[in-house]
Design an enzyme around this catalytic site. Structure first.
Site, short mmCIF file in Angstrom:
data_model
loop_
_atom_site.label_atom_id
_atom_site.label_comp_id
_atom_site.label_asym_id
_atom_site.label_seq_id
_atom_site.Cartn_x
_atom_site.Cartn_y
_atom_site.Cartn_z
CD GLN A 19 -24.43 -51.60 30.64
OE1 GLN A 19 -25.42 -52.12 30.78
NE2 GLN A 19 -23.84 -51.17 31.83
CG ASP A 46 -28.34 -46.10 39.22
OD1 ASP A 46 -28.13 -46.38 40.52
OD2 ASP A 46 -29.57 -46.46 38.59
CB ALA A 88 -22.78 -59.99 40.79
CG ASP A 108 -31.35 -51.47 40.96
OD1 ASP A 108 -32.10 -51.95 40.22
OD2 ASP A 108 -30.86 -50.23 41.25
#
Ligand SMILES: Cc1cc2nc3c(=O)[nH]c(=O)nc-3n(C[C@H](O)[C@H](O)[C@H](O)COP(=O)(O)OP(=O)(O)OC[C@H]3O[C@@H](n4cnc5c(N)ncnc54)[C@H](O)[C@@H]3O)c2cc1C
Lengths: 538, 504
Positions: free
Chosen positions: B234, B288, B343, B365
């Protein structure tokens, strides 16, 4: 002076010419030659069947049953014998691995198909395929309405298909862009008609178009379609839309390796009207697929019987000796021939091979009327995923103005969110010439030429992939699939070929006249059942 | 004359230090790990100054003319350094090489300055006087710069503009000396011309510095881009405007430091406080470290596993001081294990293991379901996998886009979780930079709202929760399809709903 990115960068680069040099160095690396091989098919070995100059068998072995050919039909036959408790059988396969047209390969990036790559939701008639699907966990159960529940990991993931035209990708394969009202109306009529045929029965109470094909109604009125080509039928029915014609031609090339101008109308309509499979947990149009395509299925079939398979073995004679059958094979590796003495044989090779190798006093297997489409399949390994304007990368990606059918993305079925590399399987039915010419031309071309052809086609669609191609491997299928040309499906040649003469039984999708997984495994299981009956095993 | 040159010592000292600070700050913004960046930039700069000083021995004639050339060059290169580094960051093959090249260049030029001035002034001043004056002006300049830089320059002007400002000052020194000095300097015309041209260029840079920074990023971000990097997965962009630090992934806002606490408190606490003893926690996404920061507020937590695909994210947020301040160094916690893995694959592999871990709380998230790739992680197949790492009383939560803007999308996530065999408890919170935001709790036992939350939360409380779990008519449940791998209804809802919402 206006401040643009360009001016600015040029200015800075001038001040910092060394930095600029460094940048340039990073960008203009030497273009590398793209490596690749042509791993098969073993046409040179196969062609030895014509001359029949093999050394006499230097050893003999015994077994109850021999199966010639380890494609889906041969494997399904072996799998069924095993299922019935028979252990004393052998499968002899020409290539280095079993699978036939459902073979697959694998590299560090992904597994990928070399031929067959999907199976649609099963029709109600496909009982043998269904039984296998249950055993393999492809069908995990049924809902109250009796609809099968398919394993979610094997249902083709979203998005399924996209089509390239006018410089961008659209969703789905039916041309949508720039299609007028009249064409739209023809689309509607065409697809509504096909839909209405799906569950329609003939006078004998059987579905008009079924899979397996021989379960179809024998209603004369409908069988007569076999005497038209698909294009003729479309004109007769008033379908003139060029886009619809393109689409139908695409489908015929995809499934039969034959243009719609040559495909039997019965076969063409069968393509659209036979697939009435439903699922408890998927839309009716969806398909089952794996990264390695139907190689997953051949792998599953081979799993319990792996020790019974001899690869790299060219069977050159299957002889009915009266009291037994002998199967003679030659191994190119050792240059030796071996004779297998057995009580029954399943010949699961294409029909043109069967007619060459079977020697029986009671029966001949003429190959007249059987014609085969050559195909070229390339697996292109990429260090970057293809992109493109419009609809996102899908499982099946088709370009309207390409001679190739398009490409299937091997990593599409991985649950991984963002694979960084992938393998694309590019399909090309060689329909631009007669099968014989196209076959000869294909074998003449050098590996470099093949790489170039596939690369050029890919880069036309995806200029962004220039420099991202790690390798291009090509497989040339000289006799890839039987062609359901006009008159073949319900004509005499196929009827004669289906006759069985114990103790030699035949099993191959050729006998159906259309090349499908369900057909191959139906023939395989049926042949195994016949063998068991012949041997008196319950 | 002597006085003028001494004033210029002060100016050039300030400029010299400012360039060094700019390079150091920029390097730590862009590359992270401020300690390393500052040490290496300072080391490189000082060493280069040494080279410059040493080279002055070869300058024997026309000292003043040479000094003026040096000033113009320092002005040009030092002044434009920040802008050049910003713009070329994405384009050069090796950013570090460019960085140290520029730092060395400036260092060498600055290294010329003092020895040259000493030589120029040696005939005009007493040696003792000379040394003491020159050096004290130099050190005062340095002090001035070091105070000015963090207090005024960075917050008010930004790095690029500060660079141009000091470039201008440097060039002005050259011009003033040129005009103020009577003695003949060879080619003085040429010097004047190049000084003026440089000055004009730098002024333009100063005026258009805003534009220059946006040149380095085609999409329009609010605020200044202080970090931009394309990982294989990304594009990561950090922007800063006044106190507001924002993270964008592929152009989509992930948080604003001004109100992210609302988002993250609402994401984490309704789950964590509802689990009797949340000892083992799984976070999926959340590289993050902000959800993790909230999780670590529970002393019961013994271990946290964080699965985030992109190492670039977890490295950025565990290496950059500014970001470490924001996530309170959560990513450095000894309780944490990071897996930079997909994941779905990770869970599928665990499923096959009999000794797989179980988690008391699971926080998901992930980016919004805006494409077919992320969409897989919102599918019923993925959600079903969660069962394999949950106990009977474990609780999971999924960030589920805006129930106000994307009502169907939100309820589609809810329905998909139900289809995966969970009891769900949907809720929402208001996060100014996002709007009305939604979450869905998934558990095997019906969810019971906590009676207590940790001390010191700024948003979530028993009272706010009443609000959060209530859905007004405009966000109330709607019937939707289920998100399947082979039929990603959610992606279509999401696309449809957000494209209609033009305000965002
Ligand atoms: C490019 C391509 C794409 C296809 N895509 C699909 C698809 O997506 N879905 C689908 O259902 N079908 C597809 N098919 C059709 C495919 O042919 C069938 O699904 C199925 O694999 C046919 O199996 P089979 O056993 O009938 O024949 P084959 O695969 O032809 O098996 C015959 C076997 O016999 C071996 N053999 C031949 N001669 C000898 C000899 N003398 N001695 C020993 N062994 C010998 C061959 O090597 C081969 O392994 C595709 C075919 C091709 C070529």
């Amino acid at each position: 002076m206006t401040l643009t990115r360009r001016n600015f960068i040029i200015g800075s680069a001038a001040t910092l010419c060394v930095a600029g040099l460094v940048e340039a160095l990073g960008h203009f690396g030497q273009p590398k030659a793209v490596p690749g091989t042509i791993p098969g098919a073993s046409s040179a070995v196969g062609h030895k069947l014509r001359a029949q100059s093999f050394p006499a068998p230097s050893r003999e072995v015994e077994c109850e049953v021999a199966i010639v050919g380890g494609g889906i039909a041969g494997l399904a036959a072996g799998y069924h014998l095993h299922r019935a408790g028979l252990r004393d059988f052998r499968i002899l396969e020409l290539e280095q691995q079993p699978g036939g047209n459902s073979m697959s390969g694998r590299n560090e990036v992904s597994a990928y198909p070399w031929g067959a790559h999907y199976v649609p939701l099963l029709t109600e008639e496909a009982t043998e395929a269904r039984r296998l699907f249950e055993e393999f966990g492809v069908i995990t159960g049924y809902d109250e309405a009796g609809r099968p529940r398919y394993n979610e990991y094997y249902l083709c993931a979203d998005p399924h298909e996209r089509l390239y035209r006018y410089g961008r990708w659209q969703d789905g394969l039916i041309p949508a862009l720039g299609v007028g009202a009249e064409e739209e109306a023809q689309y509607k009529r065409f697809f509504a008609f096909m839909e209405s045929l799906k569950n329609r029965k003939g006078r004998d109470g059987k579905r008009l178009f079924a899979i397996p094909l021989d379960e179809s109604s024998q209603d004369r009125e409908w069988l007569a379609l076999d005497n038209l080509t698909m294009t003729e039928w479309m004109s007769r029915e008033g379908y003139s839309s060029p886009n619809l014609h393109w689409y139908v031609n695409y489908c015929c090339r995809d499934d039969f390796g034959t243009t719609s101008a040559e495909t039997s109308a019965w076969a063409g309509v069968h393509y659209f009207a036979s697939r009435n499979g439903v699922a408890a947990n998927a839309d009716a149009g969806n398909v089952i697929t794996w990264p390695e395509g139907n190689g997953w299925l051949s792998g599953k079939l081979a799993e319990p019987i792996g020790d019974k398979i001899t690869t790299g073995a060219l069977v050159y004679a299957v002889t009915d000796q009266g009291d037994r059958v002998t199967v003679d094979y030659w191994e190119p590796k050792s240059q030796r021939s071996t004779r297998v003495n057995c009580r029954a044989v399943v010949v699961a090779t294409p029909h043109f091979v069967a007619s060459r190798i079977i020697r029986s006093k009671t029966w001949s297997f003429p190959a007249e009327g059987f014609s085969y489409a050559p195909w070229a399949v390339a697996n292109i390994t990429l260090s970057k995923l293809p992109a493109g304007k419009g609809a996102p990368l899908s499982w099946d990606n088709v370009a309207m103005n390409s001679k190739l059918l398009g490409y299937v993305v091997a990593t599409h079925q991985l649950t991984e969110m963002k694979p960084l590399k992938t393998v694309l399987t590019c399909y090309w039915p060689l329909t631009h010439r007669t099968p014989a010419e196209a076959r000869a031309e294909a074998l003449r071309r050098s590996p470099e030429e093949w790489r170039r052809i596939f690369l050029d086609e890919l880069l036309k669609l995806h200029p962004e992939l220039d420099g991202q191609v790690e390798r291009v491997d090509t497989w040339l299928w000289g006799h890839a699939m039987i062609r359901p040309a006009r008159g073949f499906l319900w004509g005499e040649a196929r009827k004669a070929a289906r006759e069985q003469c114990p103790p030699i039984f035949t099993a191959h999708s050729d006998l159906s006249g259309i090349s499908l997984f369900e057909e191959a495994c139906t023939h395989g299981v049926r042949a195994a059942q016949n063998v068991l009956a012949h041997l008196g095993i319950a | 004359m002597a006085r003028l040159l001494l004033v210029s010592v002060f100016v050039i000292a300030t400029c010299g230090l400012v360039y060094e600070l700019i390079a150091g700050t920029l390097a730590s913004y862009l590359l992270g790990d401020s300690v390393t960046q500052f040490s290496t930039v300072i080391g490189c700069y000082l060493f280069a100054m040494g080279i410059g000083s040493w080279l002055t021995r070869y300058v024997t004639r026309n000292l003043l003319g040479f000094f003026i050339s040096v000033e113009i060059l320092v002005g040009l290169i030092g002044g434009a350094s920040a802008a050049v580094l910003f713009v070329l960051f994405e384009h050069v093959y090796s950013f570090r090489l460019l960085l140290y090249f520029i730092v060395t260049l400036i260092g060498i030029l600055v290294g010329f300055e003092l020895p040259l001035l000493l030589q120029i002034l040696k005939d005009r001043l007493e040696f003792k006087d000379l040394v003491s004056k020159v050096f004290s002006f130099d050190y005062i300049g340095a002090l001035f710069a070091s105070i000015l830089f963090p207090m005024v320059l960075v917050p008010h002007l930004g790095l690029v503009r500060s660079g141009f400002l000091f470039g201008i000052l440097n060039t002005l020194v050259a011009l003033v000396v040129l005009y103020a000095i009577r003695e003949e300097i060879p080619a003085s015309r040429m010097h004047k011309l190049s000084a003026v041209v440089t000055l004009i260029a730098l002024c333009m840079g100063f005026v258009w510095s805003e534009k220059i920074t946006t040149l380095s990023e085609t999409s329009t971000y609010q605020g200044n881009i202080i970090y931009a990097r394309s990982s294989p997965y990304q594009r990561i962009v950090l922007t800063k405007q006044a106190q507001d630090l924002r993270l964008y992934l592929n152009g989509n806002l992930q948080f604003s430091s001004q109100d992210e606490y609302r988002y993250h408190e609402a994401l984490v606490h309704p789950v964590m406080s509802a689990v009797a003893s949340p000892r083992r926690v799984l976070i999926i996404g959340g590289g993050d470290g902000l959800a993790l920061r909230e999780v670590l507020k529970y002393p019961a937590v013994e271990s946290v596993v964080l699965v985030d695909l992109d190492p670039a994210m977890t490295e950025l947020f565990s290496g950059n001081e500014m970001l470490l301040a924001l996530n309170q160094r959560s990513l450095l916690s000894p309780k944490l294990t990071i897996h930079n893995r997909d994941a779905f694959l990770w869970l599928k592999e665990l499923q096959a293991k009999s000794d797989r871990p179980r988690f008391d709380a699971i926080i998901i998230d992930l980016p919004d379901p805006s494409n077919f790739s992320v969409g897989k992680l919102y599918s019923v197949t993925f959600f079903r996998l969660l069962h394999t790492v949950m106990e009977n009383n474990s609780i999971a939560v999924v960030q589920s886009t805006s129930p106000l803007v994307a009502r169907k999308s939100f309820w589609c996530v809810n329905k998909t979780l139900e289809a995966a065999g969970f009891c769900t408890a949907p809720y929402h919170a208001y996060v100014p930079s996002f709007g009305e935001w939604g979450y869905v709790i998934a558990s095997r036992q019906p969810y019971r709202r906590p009676e207590r939350y940790p001390e010191g939360l700024r948003y979530v409380s028993v009272e706010t929760a009443n609000e959060m779990f209530h859905f007004p008519a405009d966000m109330a449940r709607v019937e939707t399809k289920i998100q399947h791998l082979d039929n990603q209804a959610l992606i279509h809802y999401f696309d449809d709903e957000w494209s209609k919402y033009l305000i965002y």
